[in-house]
Design a protein around this motif. Structure first.
Motif, PDB file in Angstrom:
ATOM      1  N   ASP A  67       0.794  -1.526   0.294  1.00  0.00           N
ATOM      2  CA  ASP A  67      -0.296  -0.058  -0.146  1.00  0.00           C
ATOM      3  C   ASP A  67       1.132   1.393  -0.073  1.00  0.00           C
ATOM      4  OD1 ASP A  67      -2.705  -1.741   0.321  1.00  0.00           O
ATOM      5  OD2 ASP A  67      -2.854  -1.203   2.077  1.00  0.00           O
ATOM      6  N   TYR A  68       1.852   1.473   1.547  1.00  0.00           N
ATOM      7  CA  TYR A  68       2.769   2.019   1.336  1.00  0.00           C
ATOM      8  C   TYR A  68       3.564   2.622  -0.291  1.00  0.00           C
ATOM      9  CZ  TYR A  68       7.030   5.194   1.978  1.00  0.00           C
ATOM     10  OH  TYR A  68       8.158   6.497   2.375  1.00  0.00           O
ATOM     11  N   GLN A  69       4.051   1.878  -1.225  1.00  0.00           N
ATOM     12  CA  GLN A  69       4.034   1.869  -2.851  1.00  0.00           C
ATOM     13  C   GLN A  69       3.420   2.633  -3.147  1.00  0.00           C
ATOM     14  OE1 GLN A  69       7.649  -0.639  -3.194  1.00  0.00           O
ATOM     15  NE2 GLN A  69       6.435  -2.360  -2.342  1.00  0.00           N
ATOM     16  N   ASP A  70       2.278   1.876  -3.721  1.00  0.00           N
ATOM     17  CA  ASP A  70       1.255   2.007  -4.702  1.00  0.00           C
ATOM     18  C   ASP A  70       0.679   3.937  -4.208  1.00  0.00           C
ATOM     19  OD1 ASP A  70       1.310  -0.386  -5.241  1.00  0.00           O
ATOM     20  OD2 ASP A  70      -0.827  -0.727  -4.348  1.00  0.00           O
ATOM     21  N   ASP A  71       0.905   4.359  -3.021  1.00  0.00           N
ATOM     22  CA  ASP A  71       0.814   5.632  -2.493  1.00  0.00           C
ATOM     23  C   ASP A  71       1.867   6.788  -2.746  1.00  0.00           C
ATOM     24  OD1 ASP A  71      -2.069   4.916  -1.905  1.00  0.00           O
ATOM     25  OD2 ASP A  71      -1.794   4.717   0.858  1.00  0.00           O
ATOM     26  N   MET A  72       2.897   5.976  -2.918  1.00  0.00           N
ATOM     27  CA  MET A  72       3.648   6.592  -3.050  1.00  0.00           C
ATOM     28  C   MET A  72       4.013   7.616  -4.560  1.00  0.00           C
ATOM     29  SD  MET A  72       8.498   5.786  -2.584  1.00  0.00           S
ATOM     30  CE  MET A  72       8.123   4.659  -1.632  1.00  0.00           C
ATOM     31  N   SER A  73       4.104   8.332  -4.655  1.00  0.00           N
ATOM     32  CA  SER A  73       4.402   9.143  -6.203  1.00  0.00           C
ATOM     33  C   SER A  73       5.540   8.676  -6.907  1.00  0.00           C
ATOM     34  CB  SER A  73       5.373  10.823  -5.988  1.00  0.00           C
ATOM     35  OG  SER A  73       5.585  11.314  -7.294  1.00  0.00           O
ATOM     36  N   ASP A  74       5.532   8.600  -8.229  1.00  0.00           N
ATOM     37  CA  ASP A  74       6.908   8.025  -8.744  1.00  0.00           C
ATOM     38  C   ASP A  74       7.512   9.169  -9.161  1.00  0.00           C
ATOM     39  OD1 ASP A  74       5.843   5.642  -9.431  1.00  0.00           O
ATOM     40  OD2 ASP A  74       4.542   6.392 -11.306  1.00  0.00           O
ATOM     41  N   ASP A  75       7.123  10.292  -8.955  1.00  0.00           N
ATOM     42  CA  ASP A  75       8.559  11.500  -9.396  1.00  0.00           C
ATOM     43  C   ASP A  75       9.167  11.603  -7.697  1.00  0.00           C
ATOM     44  OD1 ASP A  75       8.309  12.036 -11.823  1.00  0.00           O
ATOM     45  OD2 ASP A  75       6.356  13.031 -11.289  1.00  0.00           O
ATOM     46  N   ILE A  76       8.775  10.841  -6.566  1.00  0.00           N
ATOM     47  CA  ILE A  76       9.710  10.745  -5.275  1.00  0.00           C
ATOM     48  C   ILE A  76      11.181  11.101  -5.328  1.00  0.00           C
ATOM     49  CG2 ILE A  76      10.110   8.027  -5.189  1.00  0.00           C
ATOM     50  CD1 ILE A  76       8.090  11.306  -2.791  1.00  0.00           C
ATOM     51  N   ILE A  77      11.626   9.977  -5.959  1.00  0.00           N
ATOM     52  CA  ILE A  77      13.068  10.215  -6.375  1.00  0.00           C
ATOM     53  C   ILE A  77      13.723  11.150  -7.037  1.00  0.00           C
ATOM     54  CG2 ILE A  77      15.406   9.204  -7.922  1.00  0.00           C
ATOM     55  CD1 ILE A  77      14.091   5.868  -6.868  1.00  0.00           C
ATOM     56  N   SER A  78      13.341  11.715  -7.913  1.00  0.00           N
ATOM     57  CA  SER A  78      13.052  13.341  -8.595  1.00  0.00           C
ATOM     58  C   SER A  78      14.001  14.618  -7.475  1.00  0.00           C
ATOM     59  CB  SER A  78      12.557  13.718 -10.018  1.00  0.00           C
ATOM     60  OG  SER A  78      12.834  12.683 -11.076  1.00  0.00           O
ATOM     61  N   GLU A  79      12.246  14.092  -6.682  1.00  0.00           N
ATOM     62  CA  GLU A  79      11.941  15.525  -6.031  1.00  0.00           C
ATOM     63  C   GLU A  79      12.853  15.033  -5.026  1.00  0.00           C
ATOM     64  OE1 GLU A  79       7.815  14.760  -4.864  1.00  0.00           O
ATOM     65  OE2 GLU A  79       6.897  14.993  -6.213  1.00  0.00           O
ATOM     66  N   GLY A  80      13.137  14.004  -4.371  1.00  0.00           N
ATOM     67  CA  GLY A  80      14.917  14.284  -3.137  1.00  0.00           C
ATOM     68  C   GLY A  80      15.557  14.551  -3.846  1.00  0.00           C
ATOM     69  N   ILE A  81      15.884  14.179  -5.410  1.00  0.00           N
ATOM     70  CA  ILE A  81      17.152  14.946  -5.736  1.00  0.00           C
ATOM     71  C   ILE A  81      17.475  16.189  -5.509  1.00  0.00           C
ATOM     72  CG2 ILE A  81      18.464  15.184  -7.715  1.00  0.00           C
ATOM     73  CD1 ILE A  81      18.430  11.743  -8.416  1.00  0.00           C
ATOM     74  N   LEU A  82      16.263  17.266  -6.504  1.00  0.00           N
ATOM     75  CA  LEU A  82      16.167  18.438  -6.700  1.00  0.00           C
ATOM     76  C   LEU A  82      15.756  18.802  -5.381  1.00  0.00           C
ATOM     77  CD1 LEU A  82      13.638  18.823  -9.192  1.00  0.00           C
ATOM     78  CD2 LEU A  82      16.105  19.333  -9.586  1.00  0.00           C
ATOM     79  N   LYS A  83      15.291  18.578  -3.786  1.00  0.00           N
ATOM     80  CA  LYS A  83      15.267  18.969  -3.294  1.00  0.00           C
ATOM     81  C   LYS A  83      16.128  19.329  -2.532  1.00  0.00           C
ATOM     82  CE  LYS A  83      13.070  19.220   1.445  1.00  0.00           C
ATOM     83  NZ  LYS A  83      11.544  18.758   1.686  1.00  0.00           N
ATOM     84  N   TYR A  84      16.868  18.047  -2.140  1.00  0.00           N
ATOM     85  CA  TYR A  84      18.617  18.204  -1.007  1.00  0.00           C
ATOM     86  C   TYR A  84      19.587  18.228  -1.974  1.00  0.00           C
ATOM     87  CZ  TYR A  84      15.675  16.238   2.154  1.00  0.00           C
ATOM     88  OH  TYR A  84      13.635  15.822   2.925  1.00  0.00           O
ATOM     89  N   GLY A  85      19.382  18.412  -3.662  1.00  0.00           N
ATOM     90  CA  GLY A  85      20.991  19.272  -4.183  1.00  0.00           C
ATOM     91  C   GLY A  85      21.925  17.424  -4.392  1.00  0.00           C
ATOM     92  N   ILE A  86      21.416  16.286  -4.358  1.00  0.00           N
ATOM     93  CA  ILE A  86      21.792  15.551  -5.159  1.00  0.00           C
ATOM     94  C   ILE A  86      22.003  14.996  -5.888  1.00  0.00           C
ATOM     95  CG2 ILE A  86      22.671  12.704  -4.221  1.00  0.00           C
ATOM     96  CD1 ILE A  86      19.375  13.039  -2.567  1.00  0.00           C
ATOM     97  N   ASN A  87      24.219  14.980  -6.508  1.00  0.00           N
ATOM     98  CA  ASN A  87      23.993  14.784  -7.469  1.00  0.00           C
ATOM     99  C   ASN A  87      24.025  13.305  -8.282  1.00  0.00           C
ATOM    100  OD1 ASN A  87      24.656  15.990 -10.301  1.00  0.00           O
ATOM    101  ND2 ASN A  87      26.262  16.442 -10.062  1.00  0.00           N
ATOM    102  N   ILE A  88      23.130  12.624  -8.677  1.00  0.00           N
ATOM    103  CA  ILE A  88      23.459  11.176  -8.837  1.00  0.00           C
ATOM    104  C   ILE A  88      22.790  11.249  -9.949  1.00  0.00           C
ATOM    105  CG2 ILE A  88      23.930  10.079  -6.359  1.00  0.00           C
ATOM    106  CD1 ILE A  88      20.684   9.284  -6.492  1.00  0.00           C
TER     107      ILE A  88
END
Length: 149
Positions: free
Chosen positions: A128-149
């Motif tokens: 259920d948690y995975q179903d509710d999670m946005s597909d963009d969560i990784i991209s959003e995290g990269i942008l929000k925290y400035g992670i350059n991966i």
């Protein structure tokens, strides 16, 4: 430092025990610590190897618990809800009833790699948690925290 990745479906036996996957046993030998997720929203459990638990303990030991009631409450609750275990020779780990109830664990669970810890989720809740999670969560995290991966 241990890094945990992947998902491992497991089953709890009648005594609330599960068997560690063989590839994780070396990382989790000796004493391990199981505690509640600090976020009731996640409703899962965290497993820390002793080395990581000691780092957390050191950080929390620096909080101003004598002068800050919020720090004292957090430290008190974090440690009071934790339990230490040593996996047996078959790699079995027991989960206390109170921790099982907090996480809503049924017979089917999933161990989820989360970098320096493992998380224990009820299998249905994890789905259920995975179903509710946005597909963009990784991209959003990269942008929000400035992670350059």
């Amino acid at each position: 430092m241990s890094n945990f990745v992947d998902e491992y479906p497991r089953s709890l036996d009648d005594k609330g025990r599960f068997i560690l996957p063989s590839k994780l046993r070396e990382k989790l030998k000796g004493t391990i610590y199981i505690t509640r997720s600090p976020s009731a929203k996640d409703a899962c459990l965290y497993i820390y190897p002793e080395e990581e638990w000691e780092k957390i303990s050191e950080k929390l030991g620096k909080l101003p618990t004598a002068t800050d009631p919020a720090s004292a409450a957090f430290v008190r609750k974090f440690f009071a809800k934790a339990t230490s275990y040593e996996p047996d020779k078959q790699g079995r780990v027991a989960i206390s009833q109170r921790l099982m109830e907090f996480a809503g664990l049924s017979r089917d669970i999933v161990l989820v790699g989360a970098n320096t810890r493992l998380e224990i989720w009820d299998a249905r809740r994890w789905d259920d948690y995975q179903d509710d999670m946005s597909d963009d969560i990784i991209s959003e995290g990269i942008l929000k925290y400035g992670i350059n991966i």
